[in-house]
Design a protein around this motif. Structure first.
Motif, PDB file in Angstrom:
ATOM      1  N   SER A 305       0.804  -1.155   0.054  1.00 33.15           N
ATOM      2  CA  SER A 305      -0.210   0.047   0.060  1.00 33.15           C
ATOM      3  C   SER A 305       0.751   1.235   0.177  1.00 33.15           C
ATOM      4  O   SER A 305       0.593   2.112  -0.786  1.00 33.15           O
ATOM      5  CB  SER A 305      -0.707   0.101   1.096  1.00 33.15           C
ATOM      6  OG  SER A 305      -1.724  -1.119   1.240  1.00 33.15           O
ATOM      7  N   ALA A 306       2.102   1.136   0.817  1.00 30.48           N
ATOM      8  CA  ALA A 306       2.811   2.468   0.937  1.00 30.48           C
ATOM      9  C   ALA A 306       3.245   2.634  -0.608  1.00 30.48           C
ATOM     10  O   ALA A 306       3.536   3.640  -1.121  1.00 30.48           O
ATOM     11  CB  ALA A 306       3.974   1.905   1.720  1.00 30.48           C
ATOM     12  N   ALA A 307       3.866   1.622  -1.232  1.00 29.04           N
ATOM     13  CA  ALA A 307       4.507   1.644  -2.494  1.00 29.04           C
ATOM     14  C   ALA A 307       3.330   2.193  -3.598  1.00 29.04           C
ATOM     15  O   ALA A 307       3.963   2.837  -4.398  1.00 29.04           O
ATOM     16  CB  ALA A 307       4.751   0.332  -2.930  1.00 29.04           C
ATOM     17  N   ALA A 308       2.335   1.742  -3.456  1.00 28.15           N
ATOM     18  CA  ALA A 308       1.244   2.594  -4.406  1.00 28.15           C
ATOM     19  C   ALA A 308       0.912   3.881  -4.009  1.00 28.15           C
ATOM     20  O   ALA A 308       0.944   4.631  -5.046  1.00 28.15           O
ATOM     21  CB  ALA A 308      -0.091   1.651  -4.017  1.00 28.15           C
ATOM     22  N   VAL A 309       1.059   4.266  -2.760  1.00 29.39           N
ATOM     23  CA  VAL A 309       0.973   5.780  -2.523  1.00 29.39           C
ATOM     24  C   VAL A 309       2.306   6.492  -2.988  1.00 29.39           C
ATOM     25  O   VAL A 309       2.066   7.583  -3.658  1.00 29.39           O
ATOM     26  CB  VAL A 309       0.770   5.933  -0.899  1.00 29.39           C
ATOM     27  CG1 VAL A 309       0.950   7.512  -0.688  1.00 29.39           C
ATOM     28  CG2 VAL A 309      -0.509   5.379  -0.516  1.00 29.39           C
ATOM     29  N   THR A 310       3.305   5.973  -2.826  1.00 33.17           N
ATOM     30  CA  THR A 310       4.501   6.744  -3.380  1.00 33.17           C
ATOM     31  C   THR A 310       4.489   6.512  -4.883  1.00 33.17           C
ATOM     32  O   THR A 310       4.946   7.649  -5.678  1.00 33.17           O
ATOM     33  CB  THR A 310       5.754   5.915  -3.006  1.00 33.17           C
ATOM     34  OG1 THR A 310       5.755   4.523  -3.339  1.00 33.17           O
ATOM     35  CG2 THR A 310       6.058   5.862  -1.420  1.00 33.17           C
TER      36      THR A 310
END
Length: 451
Positions: A305-310
């Motif tokens: 999820s963090a990778a998608a946000v970045t």
């Protein structure tokens, strides 16, 4: 044709993207379609598991997607350069609508057979391979050259946004009923098809208006049927003048030969193939290495999820960085930052630093895509644009299937920190190669092309 392209791009130059009706139609339709597709990609394996199939049987749909993509990548570029973009996009949307709607009805009535699931993902991937190059060619046509970088960044942002929102919505819909995500996906394809129809009606009206103003084609503008026929002929031929008939294989591989002959594209293809392989291997190392630890599933979900946000953030800042940094610096920044974070993961043994290395790549990959996509859209001849972009897609992704296997082998013999050390070295090498890349070719001067 160069004069036509230059004139068509110069006309809407003062119009911001938010006021560009054609770009809005394409963006909105694909934003909804990306959202529905992301839901289906998540729900389809769950539907098979709930139908009693094993994990190994369920994994066959991933293999089917990969094989379909590799087989159709270059033929899709050929079709884009020789046939109507509108018809290809409509065919892709309607075929996916029918198959996903069938899955929705079948899931509502009975357990989903795996054969239907495989057919669905194959048809969906065929649709992706047909739609993507036609969409890229259409964006090149409706967006002025000065705004192409921003347009490509917004297209990437919509995909990342769909990846963030779709899983949460899919979870809510599955709780209500398993067939609902498939039904909504079918609706999004219908909306996308309507947007394509509206887009091309708008383009035909604009083309007729430009012809009338030019005065050289007043008779064609006065006859809507002739205007439509001329427009379809231009789309189907990629705008090229009639040429002697070539054999099929040379025409199919024209984009690949263009990439091989061009020093810049050749270098980028090799660099991107290495980066995509390392990126895929790193993603599976994150999934397997952290996922096997205590509470690993939750940690992996948070990392993804963090990778998608970045990735979404990278898409939004891409135009800013693209205007201020050299192309070589932009291409090297992602691997260099990932190398630093992975070296920290090796030194400290931190899984958080390992995940941060993956997020660093996700942050700057959209920037690379915007830079490179703009270079392609402004320098590649229009009559082989579709074949060139799909040939690059094929060559840059050809090593990706080896990524998961490599990650599994590394983790079988090394700890997570040892694996991080090898990845840090690999990405540092990729960053160094990116800094030494040749400069991209200059875009043709629109005034020269018009003359």
């Amino acid at each position: 044709m160069e004069a036509t392209t230059a004139a068509s791009q110069a006309a809407p130059a003062a119009v911001p993207l938010r006021a560009n009706r054609e770009f809005r139609l394409l963006w909105v339709g694909q934003a909804l379609s990306d959202f529905g597709t992301s839901m289906t990609a998540l729900v389809l394996p769950l539907a098979l598991l709930s139908s009693g199939y094993s994990t190994s049987a369920t994994s066959t749909i991933g293999t089917a997607v990969l094989v379909t993509a590799m087989v159709l990548r270059m033929p899709a570029g050929y079709l884009t350069d020789h046939y109507s973009h509108r018809r290809l996009m409509l065919a892709a949307d309607l075929a996916r609508l029918v198959t996903v709607a069938t899955v929705a009805v079948w899931t509502y009535l009975d357990r989903l057979p795996i054969a239907l699931a495989v057919v669905t993902v194959v048809v969906a991937q065929v649709g992706v391979e047909l739609f993507r190059p036609s969409q890229n060619a259409t964006v090149r046509r409706v967006v002025p050259a000065a705004q192409l970088g921003t347009a490509i960044s917004l297209n990437q942002a919509r995909a990342y946004a769909a990846g963030i929102v779709a899983p949460a919505v899919a979870g809510l819909l599955i709780a209500a009923s398993l067939w609902l995500p498939f039904a909504i996906d079918a609706v999004t394809y219908a909306v996308s098809a309507l947007c394509v129809l509206a887009l091309y009606r708008s383009l035909r009206r604009a083309e007729a208006a430009r012809s009338a103003r030019a005065g050289g084609a007043a008779d064609r503008a006065a006859d809507p049927k002739k205007a439509q026929e001329a427009q379809e002929a231009q789309e189907g031929s990629g705008g090229a003048k009639a040429a002697p008939r070539e054999r099929f294989l040379p025409r199919l591989t024209a984009g690949l030969r263009y990439v091989v002959r061009d020093p810049f594209l050749r270098t980028v293809a090799g660099l991107a193939a290495g980066e995509n392989f390392a990126f895929q291997a790193l993603a599976y190392a994150l999934l397997l290495g952290i996922g096997r630890e205590h509470n690993g599933a939750a940690a992996v979900g948070l990392a993804m999820s963090a990778a998608a946000v970045t990735g979404l953030t990278g898409s939004l800042i891409a135009p800013f960085l693209q205007r201020r940094l050299r192309m070589q610096t932009v291409m090297a920044a992602g691997p260099a930052l990932a190398a630093v974070m992975l070296a920290l993961a090796w030194y400290t043994g931190s899984g958080i630093a390992f995940a941060a290395g993956y997020s660093a790549l996700c942050l700057l990959t959209p920037v690379n895509g915007a830079v490179f996509g703009t270079i392609l859209a402004t320098t590649v001849p229009e009559n082989i644009y579709g074949r060139t972009t799909t040939a690059l897609g094929f060559t840059t992704e050809i090593l990706q299937p080896l990524g998961p296997l490599t990650a599994g082998v590394l983790l079988a013999y090394l700890s997570l920190s040892g694996t991080a050390a090898l990845f840090a070295l690999a990405f540092a090498l990729l960053a160094a190669v990116a800094l030494l890349m040749p400069s991209p070719p200059a875009a043709p001067d629109p005034r020269t092309a018009a003359a």
